[in-house]
Motif scaffolding. Structure first.
Motif, PDB file in Angstrom:
ATOM      1  N   ASP A 210      -9.924  -0.640   1.752  1.00  0.00           N
ATOM      2  CA  ASP A 210      -8.945  -1.650   2.141  1.00  0.00           C
ATOM      3  C   ASP A 210      -7.631  -0.977   2.531  1.00  0.00           C
ATOM      4  OD1 ASP A 210     -10.818  -3.627   1.091  1.00  0.00           O
ATOM      5  OD2 ASP A 210     -10.083  -3.072  -0.894  1.00  0.00           O
ATOM      6  N   ILE A 211      -6.730  -1.761   3.097  1.00  0.00           N
ATOM      7  CA  ILE A 211      -5.376  -1.285   3.369  1.00  0.00           C
ATOM      8  C   ILE A 211      -4.375  -2.362   2.957  1.00  0.00           C
ATOM      9  CG2 ILE A 211      -6.052   0.236   5.269  1.00  0.00           C
ATOM     10  CD1 ILE A 211      -4.977  -1.876   7.220  1.00  0.00           C
ATOM     11  N   VAL A 212      -3.141  -1.936   2.770  1.00  0.00           N
ATOM     12  CA  VAL A 212      -2.033  -2.866   2.591  1.00  0.00           C
ATOM     13  C   VAL A 212      -1.008  -2.594   3.684  1.00  0.00           C
ATOM     14  CG1 VAL A 212      -2.313  -3.230   0.114  1.00  0.00           C
ATOM     15  CG2 VAL A 212      -0.918  -1.317   0.927  1.00  0.00           C
ATOM     16  N   ALA A 213      -0.255  -3.633   4.052  1.00  0.00           N
ATOM     17  CA  ALA A 213       0.750  -3.514   5.103  1.00  0.00           C
ATOM     18  C   ALA A 213       1.976  -4.336   4.727  1.00  0.00           C
ATOM     19  CB  ALA A 213       0.181  -3.998   6.441  1.00  0.00           C
ATOM     20  N   ARG A 214       3.148  -3.747   4.923  1.00  0.00           N
ATOM     21  CA  ARG A 214       4.395  -4.440   4.607  1.00  0.00           C
ATOM     22  C   ARG A 214       5.088  -4.901   5.884  1.00  0.00           C
ATOM     23  NH1 ARG A 214       9.250  -0.946   2.619  1.00  0.00           N
ATOM     24  NH2 ARG A 214       9.315  -0.620   4.882  1.00  0.00           N
ATOM     25  N   ASP A 215       5.458  -6.169   5.919  1.00  0.00           N
ATOM     26  CA  ASP A 215       6.118  -6.690   7.116  1.00  0.00           C
ATOM     27  C   ASP A 215       7.631  -6.516   7.046  1.00  0.00           C
ATOM     28  OD1 ASP A 215       7.208  -8.815   5.610  1.00  0.00           O
ATOM     29  OD2 ASP A 215       5.618 -10.213   6.207  1.00  0.00           O
ATOM     30  N   GLY A 216       8.317  -6.952   8.099  1.00  0.00           N
ATOM     31  CA  GLY A 216       9.755  -6.746   8.201  1.00  0.00           C
ATOM     32  C   GLY A 216      10.574  -7.493   7.184  1.00  0.00           C
ATOM     33  N   SER A 217      10.020  -8.526   6.582  1.00  0.00           N
ATOM     34  CA  SER A 217      10.749  -9.287   5.567  1.00  0.00           C
ATOM     35  C   SER A 217      10.477  -8.774   4.151  1.00  0.00           C
ATOM     36  CB  SER A 217      10.386 -10.774   5.658  1.00  0.00           C
ATOM     37  OG  SER A 217       9.018 -10.982   5.361  1.00  0.00           O
ATOM     38  N   GLY A 218       9.648  -7.725   4.044  1.00  0.00           N
ATOM     39  CA  GLY A 218       9.386  -7.131   2.741  1.00  0.00           C
ATOM     40  C   GLY A 218       8.173  -7.682   2.026  1.00  0.00           C
ATOM     41  N   VAL A 219       7.359  -8.495   2.705  1.00  0.00           N
ATOM     42  CA  VAL A 219       6.138  -9.016   2.098  1.00  0.00           C
ATOM     43  C   VAL A 219       5.007  -8.008   2.289  1.00  0.00           C
ATOM     44  CG1 VAL A 219       4.405 -10.852   2.154  1.00  0.00           C
ATOM     45  CG2 VAL A 219       6.825 -11.407   2.429  1.00  0.00           C
ATOM     46  N   LEU A 220       4.275  -7.754   1.212  1.00  0.00           N
ATOM     47  CA  LEU A 220       3.124  -6.859   1.270  1.00  0.00           C
ATOM     48  C   LEU A 220       1.852  -7.690   1.386  1.00  0.00           C
ATOM     49  CD1 LEU A 220       2.486  -3.771   1.033  1.00  0.00           C
ATOM     50  CD2 LEU A 220       1.856  -4.248  -1.352  1.00  0.00           C
ATOM     51  N   TRP A 221       0.982  -7.267   2.316  1.00  0.00           N
ATOM     52  CA  TRP A 221      -0.259  -7.988   2.590  1.00  0.00           C
ATOM     53  C   TRP A 221      -1.456  -7.079   2.355  1.00  0.00           C
ATOM     54  CZ3 TRP A 221       0.319 -13.099   3.877  1.00  0.00           C
ATOM     55  CH2 TRP A 221       1.597 -13.495   4.329  1.00  0.00           C
ATOM     56  N   LEU A 222      -2.538  -7.662   1.863  1.00  0.00           N
ATOM     57  CA  LEU A 222      -3.795  -6.947   1.667  1.00  0.00           C
ATOM     58  C   LEU A 222      -4.775  -7.319   2.769  1.00  0.00           C
ATOM     59  CD1 LEU A 222      -5.856  -5.288  -0.056  1.00  0.00           C
ATOM     60  CD2 LEU A 222      -6.369  -7.431  -1.254  1.00  0.00           C
ATOM     61  N   THR A 234     -10.869  -8.380   6.863  1.00  0.00           N
ATOM     62  CA  THR A 234     -10.792  -9.829   6.771  1.00  0.00           C
ATOM     63  C   THR A 234      -9.369 -10.275   7.073  1.00  0.00           C
ATOM     64  OG1 THR A 234     -10.227  -9.784   4.420  1.00  0.00           O
ATOM     65  CG2 THR A 234     -12.571  -9.813   4.984  1.00  0.00           C
ATOM     66  N   ALA A 235      -9.139 -11.562   7.109  1.00  0.00           N
ATOM     67  CA  ALA A 235      -7.780 -12.076   7.259  1.00  0.00           C
ATOM     68  C   ALA A 235      -6.921 -11.625   6.073  1.00  0.00           C
ATOM     69  CB  ALA A 235      -7.805 -13.596   7.343  1.00  0.00           C
ATOM     70  N   ARG A 236      -5.653 -11.413   6.334  1.00  0.00           N
ATOM     71  CA  ARG A 236      -4.770 -10.875   5.302  1.00  0.00           C
ATOM     72  C   ARG A 236      -4.504 -11.889   4.194  1.00  0.00           C
ATOM     73  NH1 ARG A 236       1.260 -10.814   8.216  1.00  0.00           N
ATOM     74  NH2 ARG A 236       1.603 -13.070   8.133  1.00  0.00           N
ATOM     75  N   THR A 237      -4.223 -11.375   2.988  1.00  0.00           N
ATOM     76  CA  THR A 237      -3.785 -12.193   1.862  1.00  0.00           C
ATOM     77  C   THR A 237      -2.510 -11.591   1.294  1.00  0.00           C
ATOM     78  OG1 THR A 237      -5.186 -10.953   0.317  1.00  0.00           O
ATOM     79  CG2 THR A 237      -6.112 -12.954   1.295  1.00  0.00           C
ATOM     80  N   LYS A 238      -1.634 -12.447   0.819  1.00  0.00           N
ATOM     81  CA  LYS A 238      -0.326 -11.998   0.352  1.00  0.00           C
ATOM     82  C   LYS A 238      -0.430 -11.347  -1.021  1.00  0.00           C
ATOM     83  CE  LYS A 238       4.412 -13.674  -0.396  1.00  0.00           C
ATOM     84  NZ  LYS A 238       5.304 -14.851  -0.322  1.00  0.00           N
ATOM     85  N   VAL A 239       0.170 -10.156  -1.135  1.00  0.00           N
ATOM     86  CA  VAL A 239       0.256  -9.471  -2.422  1.00  0.00           C
ATOM     87  C   VAL A 239       1.534  -9.856  -3.152  1.00  0.00           C
ATOM     88  CG1 VAL A 239       0.406  -7.221  -3.561  1.00  0.00           C
ATOM     89  CG2 VAL A 239      -1.130  -7.533  -1.596  1.00  0.00           C
TER      90      VAL A 239
END
Length: 303
Positions: A210-222, A234-239
């Motif tokens: 899996d990977i995680v990604a952080r957006d510009g507002s500081g939310v981390l997604w799985l 799969t579609a992202r889910t909020k961490v």
């Protein structure tokens, strides 16, 4: 290196010896584009305690050292210390100022990296097996502003490579197991929304990388892996939110040696934190613990 508890000790010593031996640069005459590209020295192998232990360990998360390149181009390695943190650093090489991107890769699915894919400032990709001269993979890689190998994304044995181009498109290159790659497959667009992307192994407990990604507002997604090359996630889910306090997110696998993939985060003050993995997609990380109090901003590159 600190003593490691239980049956893990033999495995970790085998996996991490590359990060604690004296390093030597390997010279090359592969042309000006390759000039001064460095390579870590070969690992010292320590035998596992029989085939039974190897089989027991096969399902564990990858165990690797954390590498750092400082602003002077020096390469250092930090192996896990067996108690949830990192051991003292070891100087492994010089002249890494020519390397723009680097990521560890495991070709044989033994839970340990075999070498490094590295991109130099001229945009050439090389595979550097530990102890061998770097081999050219190809040019034109300066179109990418993020490159990482989160593990095996396609269901084969060897690790694969993700690369994001400057327009925000994410591409998947499958690994052949020898440092070479297939042609790229488009994963999707819009990935320039993320300022950090990281991963090395399974975060959700299903055995897929899996990977995680952080957006510009500081939310981390799985993004959970599927094992399918055509739709690797799969579609992202909020961490969670608040992750914009960090200027670097990186994963090299299992740091606390509990069989689960972890995440390392560095804040703007140079402190280093460990988010221990849970193996649960709904809450993939435990609360952070400090593993380095300041000083980690000396590294321009962590991988």
């Amino acid at each position: 290196m600190a003593n490691l508890p239980g049956r893990k000790r033999g495995r970790v010593l085998t996996r991490l010896a590359v990060a604690v031996v004296t390093a030597a640069l390997v010279g090359t005459t592969a042309g000006t584009a390759m000039a001064d590209t460095p390579v870590p020295s070969p690992p010292k192998s320590i035998e596992m305690d029989g085939a039974a232990e190897a089989a027991q360990e096969a399902a564990d998360a990858p165990i690797n050292a954390l590498y750092g390149v400082d602003k002077n181009g020096n390469l250092y390695g930090y192996p896990p210390n067996g108690t949830g943190g990192l051991d003292s650093r070891e100087l492994l090489g010089f002249d890494w100022n020519v390397i723009k991107h680097a990521t560890q890769v495991d070709h044989d699915a033994d839970g340990s990296s075999d070498g490094i894919w590295e991109i130099n400032t001229a945009g050439y990709l090389y595979y550097a097996a530990f102890g061998a001269e770097p081999a050219s993979v190809g040019g034109g890689w300066n179109i990418y502003n993020k490159v990482l190998s989160p593990g095996n994304l396609s269901g084969a044995t060897a690790d694969d490579l993700l690369a994001r181009d400057t327009s925000g498109v994410l591409w998947l290159y499958l690994g052949y197991g020898n440092g070479k790659l297939t042609g790229r497959t488009k994963v999707g667009s819009g990935w320039n929304a993320y300022s950090q992307i990281a991963g090395q192994g399974d975060l959700s407990g299903d055995g897929k990388a899996d990977i995680v990604a952080r957006d510009g507002s500081g939310v981390l997604w799985l993004y959970k892996g599927t094992g399918n090359r055509t739709t690797p996630f799969t579609a992202r889910t909020k961490v969670g939110s608040g992750w914009n306090i960090f200027n670097s997110l990186v994963s090299v696998g299992d740091i606390d040696i509990d069989g689960k993939t972890d995440l390392i985060a560095r804040d703007s003050g140079g402190s280093l934190y460990l988010y221990k993995g849970t193996g649960n997609a709904a809450a993939p990380f435990k609360a952070r613990v400090t593993i380095g109090s300041g000083g980690w901003n000396i590294y321009r590159l962590l991988f």
